[in-house]
Design an enzyme around this catalytic site. Structure first.
Site, PDB file in Angstrom:
ATOM      1  N   THR A  49      20.145  88.774  45.797  1.00  8.37           N
ATOM      2  CA  THR A  49      19.924  87.582  46.619  1.00  8.37           C
ATOM      3  C   THR A  49      18.847  86.697  45.991  1.00  8.37           C
ATOM      4  O   THR A  49      18.969  85.465  45.973  1.00  8.37           O
ATOM      5  CB  THR A  49      19.482  87.979  48.037  1.00  8.37           C
ATOM      6  OG1 THR A  49      20.378  88.954  48.548  1.00  8.37           O
ATOM      7  CG2 THR A  49      19.480  86.778  48.959  1.00  8.37           C
ATOM      8  N   THR A  50      17.784  87.318  45.465  1.00 13.87           N
ATOM      9  CA  THR A  50      16.704  86.559  44.844  1.00 13.87           C
ATOM     10  C   THR A  50      17.188  85.835  43.597  1.00 13.87           C
ATOM     11  O   THR A  50      16.632  84.811  43.206  1.00 13.87           O
ATOM     12  CB  THR A  50      15.529  87.495  44.498  1.00 13.87           C
ATOM     13  OG1 THR A  50      15.129  88.172  45.685  1.00 13.87           O
ATOM     14  CG2 THR A  50      14.344  86.735  43.944  1.00 13.87           C
ATOM     15  N   TYR A 112      28.538  88.875  57.083  1.00 10.18           N
ATOM     16  CA  TYR A 112      29.354  87.899  57.820  1.00 10.18           C
ATOM     17  C   TYR A 112      30.588  88.483  58.489  1.00 10.18           C
ATOM     18  O   TYR A 112      30.839  88.211  59.664  1.00 10.18           O
ATOM     19  CB  TYR A 112      29.760  86.714  56.927  1.00 10.18           C
ATOM     20  CG  TYR A 112      30.349  85.563  57.714  1.00 10.18           C
ATOM     21  CD1 TYR A 112      29.530  84.754  58.488  1.00 10.18           C
ATOM     22  CD2 TYR A 112      31.720  85.306  57.717  1.00 10.18           C
ATOM     23  CE1 TYR A 112      30.067  83.716  59.248  1.00 10.18           C
ATOM     24  CE2 TYR A 112      32.267  84.273  58.461  1.00 10.18           C
ATOM     25  CZ  TYR A 112      31.442  83.472  59.229  1.00 10.18           C
ATOM     26  OH  TYR A 112      31.966  82.457  59.974  1.00 10.18           O
ATOM     27  N   TYR A 138      22.551  98.496  49.333  1.00  5.99           N
ATOM     28  CA  TYR A 138      21.556  97.509  49.769  1.00  5.99           C
ATOM     29  C   TYR A 138      21.750  97.284  51.264  1.00  5.99           C
ATOM     30  O   TYR A 138      22.708  96.644  51.682  1.00  5.99           O
ATOM     31  CB  TYR A 138      21.733  96.219  48.981  1.00  5.99           C
ATOM     32  CG  TYR A 138      20.713  95.129  49.256  1.00  5.99           C
ATOM     33  CD1 TYR A 138      19.557  95.360  49.988  1.00  5.99           C
ATOM     34  CD2 TYR A 138      20.918  93.843  48.754  1.00  5.99           C
ATOM     35  CE1 TYR A 138      18.636  94.352  50.223  1.00  5.99           C
ATOM     36  CE2 TYR A 138      20.000  92.833  48.974  1.00  5.99           C
ATOM     37  CZ  TYR A 138      18.863  93.086  49.707  1.00  5.99           C
ATOM     38  OH  TYR A 138      17.962  92.073  49.933  1.00  5.99           O
ATOM     39  N   LYS A 166      18.474 100.540  48.654  1.00  3.36           N
ATOM     40  CA  LYS A 166      17.424  99.530  48.755  1.00  3.36           C
ATOM     41  C   LYS A 166      17.328  99.216  50.244  1.00  3.36           C
ATOM     42  O   LYS A 166      18.249  98.649  50.827  1.00  3.36           O
ATOM     43  CB  LYS A 166      17.764  98.272  47.961  1.00  3.36           C
ATOM     44  CG  LYS A 166      16.725  97.159  48.164  1.00  3.36           C
ATOM     45  CD  LYS A 166      17.129  95.860  47.490  1.00  3.36           C
ATOM     46  CE  LYS A 166      16.110  94.758  47.790  1.00  3.36           C
ATOM     47  NZ  LYS A 166      16.504  93.449  47.207  1.00  3.36           N
TER      48      LYS A 166
END
Length: 297
Positions: A49-50, A112, A138, A166
């Site tokens: 995401t980062t 989602y 994750y 994570k």
């Protein structure tokens, strides 16, 4: 259970993806990887995401993974982002990461579409069955809406490539529950910088860190001290980093990290819509936090 899971420990940087005039900046990607290695980071995580994976094309995603692995040259483990809310896409990204030479893949719980626990199990099983390298789950309920239960994680850990998690639940108690269910070899990496130290005290193995983009040396040193059992020393570093952990996330963390890198003279802070660069007040707060940490004057 993945045979090589024990290598994933310490400070793993959730790498930002540098842009130049809206396009990928290969030179900056490689320079950032090289700097992370020279500063002592224990591992690298591109295109999570980062790394702005939601706004990268599949071709761009693949290029960043390839550049990171090529620049790292085996000096550090690379856990490549391979998440999608489409199982077919997650499988394709994971296959590419394995072919490119990644040491493991990071696969997010499908966002989602809100799958059930069985749906999540089948999603990760499909990725597991398609590749031969370790998979880090994750789990980030604030972003994906769904929360993988400890029971589902335990089922997945019976598969050959599931190596760990994570954990971005912000629930430090999960470390103990997951340790009890899966045992001490199940890799637990904190997905939240602020609570990473307490996460380690409960049995964690490391952190996939956003702050480490800006302060790789300090983040790695904190982990090194924890591994030596020097929690007092680690706490001193935590005290230096606390304002930075806080201010980087006042607005989307990747924008905060990119602003910090700009202040260090190490990059362009541009991000892709719908995200924006940080506002002036947040930028000032990040600067003050970096001064407090001793990163800039």
């Amino acid at each position: 259970m993945a045979a090589t899971k024990t290598i994933f420990r310490g400070s793993y940087t959730a790498l930002v993806t540098p842009f130049k005039a809206g396009a990928l900046d290969e030179e900056a990607v490689r320079a950032h990887v090289a700097w992370q290695i020279s500063e002592g980071s224990h591992g690298l995580v591109p295109v999570g995401t980062t790394g702005e994976s939601p706004t990268l094309t599949h071709d761009e995603h693949a290029k960043v993974v390839e550049w990171c692995i090529d620049e790292a040259k085996g000096r550090l483990p690379v856990i490549a982002g391979a998440g999608s809310n489409s199982t077919r896409e997650a499988v394709a990204l994971a296959k590419h990461a394995e072919k490119a030479g990644a040491d493991a893949v990071l696969v997010v719980t499908p966002y989602y579409n809100k799958p059930t626990q069985e749906g999540m199990y089948q999603h990760f099983k499909a990725v597991n069955d398609a590749i031969g390298i370790p998979i880090i789950i994750y789990n980030i309920p604030p972003r994906s809406v769904v929360d993988m239960s400890v029971e589902t994680m335990a089922r997945l850990y019976e598969l050959k490539n599931i190596a760990g998690v994570k954990d971005a639940t912000a629930d430090v108690g999960r470390v103990s529950k997951q340790r009890h269910a899966m045992g001490p070899d199940f890799i637990q990496l904190s997905g939240e910088d602020m609570t990473a130290l307490s996460y380690m005290a409960a049995g964690g193995h490391g952190c996939i860190s956003v702050t480490a983009n800006v302060a790789p040396k300090l983040c790695a040193e904190l982990m090194d001290l924890v591994f030596k059992g020097d929690y007092a020393g680690a706490l001193k570093i935590q005290d230096r980093l606390t304002p930075l952990h806080d201010t980087i996330f006042k607005e989307p963390g990747l924008a905060g990290a990119k602003h910090g890198l700009k202040l260090l003279g190490r990059g362009d802070e541009s991000v892709r819509l719908p995200l924006l660069s940080v506002t002036e007040p947040t930028g000032k707060a990040i600067r003050a936090a970096m001064v407090h940490a001793g990163l800039i004057n």
